[in-house]
Design a protein around this motif. Structure first.
Motif, PDB file in Angstrom:
ATOM      1  N   VAL A 125     -25.556  13.185  20.222  1.00 35.39           N
ATOM      2  CA  VAL A 125     -24.818  12.319  19.246  1.00 35.39           C
ATOM      3  C   VAL A 125     -22.911  12.066  19.836  1.00 35.39           C
ATOM      4  O   VAL A 125     -22.883  13.554  20.555  1.00 35.39           O
ATOM      5  N   ALA A 126     -22.348  11.449  20.131  1.00 41.55           N
ATOM      6  CA  ALA A 126     -21.280  11.117  21.054  1.00 41.55           C
ATOM      7  C   ALA A 126     -20.630  11.552  20.433  1.00 41.55           C
ATOM      8  O   ALA A 126     -20.414   9.703  19.534  1.00 41.55           O
ATOM      9  N   TYR A 127     -19.219  11.635  20.031  1.00 37.98           N
ATOM     10  CA  TYR A 127     -18.308  10.504  19.283  1.00 37.98           C
ATOM     11  C   TYR A 127     -16.437  11.129  19.767  1.00 37.98           C
ATOM     12  O   TYR A 127     -16.255  12.400  20.974  1.00 37.98           O
ATOM     13  N   ALA A 128     -15.979  10.390  19.906  1.00 31.39           N
ATOM     14  CA  ALA A 128     -14.382  10.706  20.324  1.00 31.39           C
ATOM     15  C   ALA A 128     -13.078  10.302  18.806  1.00 31.39           C
ATOM     16  O   ALA A 128     -13.619   9.404  18.487  1.00 31.39           O
ATOM     17  N   CYS A 129     -12.058  10.691  19.355  1.00 30.38           N
ATOM     18  CA  CYS A 129     -11.458  10.542  18.404  1.00 30.38           C
ATOM     19  C   CYS A 129      -9.810   9.957  18.784  1.00 30.38           C
ATOM     20  O   CYS A 129      -8.997  10.812  19.904  1.00 30.38           O
ATOM     21  N   VAL A 130      -9.542   8.979  18.549  1.00 31.24           N
ATOM     22  CA  VAL A 130      -8.510   8.774  18.931  1.00 31.24           C
ATOM     23  C   VAL A 130      -7.252   8.526  18.245  1.00 31.24           C
ATOM     24  O   VAL A 130      -6.517   8.904  16.974  1.00 31.24           O
ATOM     25  N   THR A 131      -5.971   8.907  19.346  1.00 30.44           N
ATOM     26  CA  THR A 131      -4.948  10.348  18.808  1.00 30.44           C
ATOM     27  C   THR A 131      -3.819   9.037  18.800  1.00 30.44           C
ATOM     28  O   THR A 131      -3.683   7.596  19.766  1.00 30.44           O
ATOM     29  N   GLY A 132      -3.015   9.329  17.531  1.00 25.61           N
ATOM     30  CA  GLY A 132      -1.713   8.539  17.834  1.00 25.61           C
ATOM     31  C   GLY A 132      -1.056   8.777  19.227  1.00 25.61           C
ATOM     32  O   GLY A 132      -0.561   7.484  19.615  1.00 25.61           O
ATOM     33  N   ASP A 133      -0.991  10.155  20.097  1.00 27.91           N
ATOM     34  CA  ASP A 133      -0.436  10.176  21.410  1.00 27.91           C
ATOM     35  C   ASP A 133      -0.962   9.012  22.393  1.00 27.91           C
ATOM     36  O   ASP A 133      -0.311   8.740  22.473  1.00 27.91           O
ATOM     37  N   LEU A 134      -1.877   9.055  22.349  1.00 25.54           N
ATOM     38  CA  LEU A 134      -2.782   7.919  23.394  1.00 25.54           C
ATOM     39  C   LEU A 134      -2.892   6.723  23.167  1.00 25.54           C
ATOM     40  O   LEU A 134      -2.216   6.481  24.234  1.00 25.54           O
ATOM     41  N   LEU A 135      -2.866   6.279  21.864  1.00 21.80           N
ATOM     42  CA  LEU A 135      -2.047   5.427  21.790  1.00 21.80           C
ATOM     43  C   LEU A 135      -1.295   5.145  22.042  1.00 21.80           C
ATOM     44  O   LEU A 135      -0.506   3.808  22.479  1.00 21.80           O
ATOM     45  N   LYS A 136       0.325   5.330  21.801  1.00 23.21           N
ATOM     46  CA  LYS A 136       1.319   5.476  22.438  1.00 23.21           C
ATOM     47  C   LYS A 136       1.687   5.057  23.410  1.00 23.21           C
ATOM     48  O   LYS A 136       2.652   4.840  24.220  1.00 23.21           O
ATOM     49  N   LYS A 137       0.513   6.125  24.024  1.00 23.04           N
ATOM     50  CA  LYS A 137       0.831   6.511  25.533  1.00 23.04           C
ATOM     51  C   LYS A 137       0.911   5.454  26.558  1.00 23.04           C
ATOM     52  O   LYS A 137       0.919   4.959  27.775  1.00 23.04           O
ATOM     53  N   TYR A 138      -0.487   4.666  26.091  1.00 18.41           N
ATOM     54  CA  TYR A 138      -0.882   3.268  26.858  1.00 18.41           C
ATOM     55  C   TYR A 138      -0.882   2.284  26.052  1.00 18.41           C
ATOM     56  O   TYR A 138      -1.047   1.282  26.519  1.00 18.41           O
ATOM     57  N   GLY A 139       0.018   2.072  24.760  1.00 17.13           N
ATOM     58  CA  GLY A 139       0.451   1.059  24.275  1.00 17.13           C
ATOM     59  C   GLY A 139      -0.464  -0.058  23.516  1.00 17.13           C
ATOM     60  O   GLY A 139      -0.113  -1.192  23.832  1.00 17.13           O
TER      61      GLY A 139
END
Length: 329
Positions: free
Chosen positions: A226-240
Motif C-alpha cells: 500500500v502506498a499513500y500520500a497526503c496533498v498538503t495546502g503548503d505544497l499546492l501553494k508552493k507550486y501553484g
C-alpha cells in the motif's frame, strides 16, 4: 432505479429538437468526452445540442472543449425538450448549475452512465457497469443506431475511453472497450491530438509538484503493498498546483513496484477526500470506500471522512487495507 434498454434512449434522443447535456462536477476525461462527443453527434443529426458545465475545466481539456454554457436561465432551460446527464452517478455530483435535479425531472430527463449503484433517478436511464467508460457506451449507442459519427465526436469519445482505462492498461479494458475504440479510430478520431493534449503536455510546475509530493509525502505500509500520500495546502501553494489537474496523479503511486493499493488524500471543507486505486482484481477497493459513505468502481473508488487530522485517516484506512490484503472479511 430502472435501467432502460439503449434502444429506448437513442429513440428519445433522435426524436428531440433541442437537447441539454450535463455531466458531473470536476469533470474528467470520460465526463467531458462523453458530453462533448454526444453533442457533436447530435448536431450532425440536425438536433440542437448544448453543454452546460458550471465549473472550470481542467487545463488539459480547455483546448478541446469549447463553446459550452457555464449557466442558464429558467427561460433557456425551458427551451430544451430533453436533458441528458452523462457519466454522473448521483445528485450530489450533478453539474446542473442553479437548477435542481427536481427541475430536470419535470422535463424529459435521461441518464447514461457506467457507475454501479447509480442513484440519479432520471426519468429514463441506461446504466451499464460492465462498460469501461461512458464514452464506450455512447460509442456503442451510435454504432447500434447505424448513423455516421463525425471525426470531432470520435475524438472526444476516444479521449474518455483512453483516460478511464489508463490508455487501455487497466483491468477494465475488455473486448467491447477495444472494439468501441477501434470504431472511433475508424471514424477519424485524432489520436495524436488526444495524446498531445491530455498525456504529453504536463506543465513544469506540475512535474515539480509531483516530485516533491513523492519526496516528502509518500508513505508505504503492508510491506510495501500500500502506498499513500497526503496533498498538503503548503505544497499546492508552493507550486501553484490546481487540484482540478489531479487526474492521473494517484497513478504515480499505483505505478510503484510492489504496490497493490494506492491512496491519495487531500483536505476539503467537508473533510478529507480519499481516492483509492487497486491494480489487482483480487483486492477491490470499492467496498472500503462504501464503508465510509463513498463508492465508485471495483478498482477505482473514493470517499470523504470527517476527522480532525490526517492521522485519523491513517487510523481508519490502514486497518481496512490490512484486512483486504489478508483476505479477512
Amino acid at each position: 432505479m430502472k435501467s432502460f434498454p439503449p434502444e429506448t434512449v437513442i429513440e428519445k434522443l433522435l426524436a428531440a429538437g433541442k437537447v441539454l447535456l450535463l455531466t458531473h462536477l470536476r469533470p474528467d476525461g470520460d465526463a467531458l468526452g462523453s458530453t462533448f462527443g454526444m453533442r457533436e453527434f447530435l448536431r450532425a443529426q440536425g438536433i440542437g445540442a448544448q453543454v452546460l458545465i458550471p465549473c472550470e475545466l481542467p487545463r488539459r481539456y480547455t483546448g478541446m472543449c469549447r463553446d459550452y454554457a457555464v449557466s442558464l436561465s429558467q427561460a433557456e432551460l425551458d427551451g430544451f425538450d430533453l436533458v441528458l446527464a452523462l457519466d454522473c452517478a448521483n445528485e450530489a455530483r450533478l453539474g446542473c448549475g442553479d437548477f435542481t435535479p427536481e427541475d430536470l425531472r419535470r422535463k424529459n430527463f435521461i441518464c447514461i452512465d457506467h457507475h454501479r449503484g447509480n442513484s440519479l433517478e432520471a426519468g429514463e436511464s441506461w446504466i451499464y457497469p460492465e462498460a469501461a467508460s461512458t464514452c464506450q457506451m455512447v460509442m456503442q449507442l451510435i454504432a447500434a443506431a447505424e448513423l455516421p459519427l463525425p471525426p470531432e465526436s470520435a475524438t472526444f469519445l476516444l479521449t474518455g475511453m483512453m483516460t478511464d482505462t489508463g490508455c487501455f492498461c487497466f483491468s477494465n479494458t475488455g473486448g467491447e472497450c477495444l472494439r468501441a475504440a477501434a470504431m472511433a479510430v475508424d471514424a477519424g478520431a485524432d489520436i495524436e491530438k488526444i495524446a498531445n493534449n491530455i498525456f504529453f503536455s504536463k506543465p513544469l510546475n506540475q512535474l515539480k509538484f509531483e516530485a516533491e509530493l513523492i519526496e516528502t509525502q509518500l508513505r508505504t505500509v503492508c510491506n510495501g503493498a500500500v502506498a499513500y500520500a497526503c496533498v498538503t495546502g503548503d505544497l499546492l501553494k508552493k507550486y501553484g498546483f490546481d487540484l482540478r489537474e489531479d487526474e492521473g496523479l494517484i497513478d504515480i503511486l499505483r505505478g510503484l513496484e510492489g504496490v497493490i493499493i494506492a491512496m491519495l488524500v487531500h483536505r476539503r471543507e467537508d473533510g478529507w477526500r480519499i481516492s483509492l486505486r487497486s491494480k489487482d482484481s483480487r483486492f477491490p477497493v470499492v467496498d472500503i470506500a462504501r464503508k465510509f459513505g463513498g463508492g465508485g468502481h471495483t478498482m477505482a473508488a473514493g470517499c470523504t471522512v470527517d476527522v480532525p487530522e490526517f492521522a485519523g485517516v491513517e487510523n481508519l484506512l490502514i486497518p481496512e487495507f490490512e484486512k483486504l490484503l489478508s483476505g479477512e472479511k
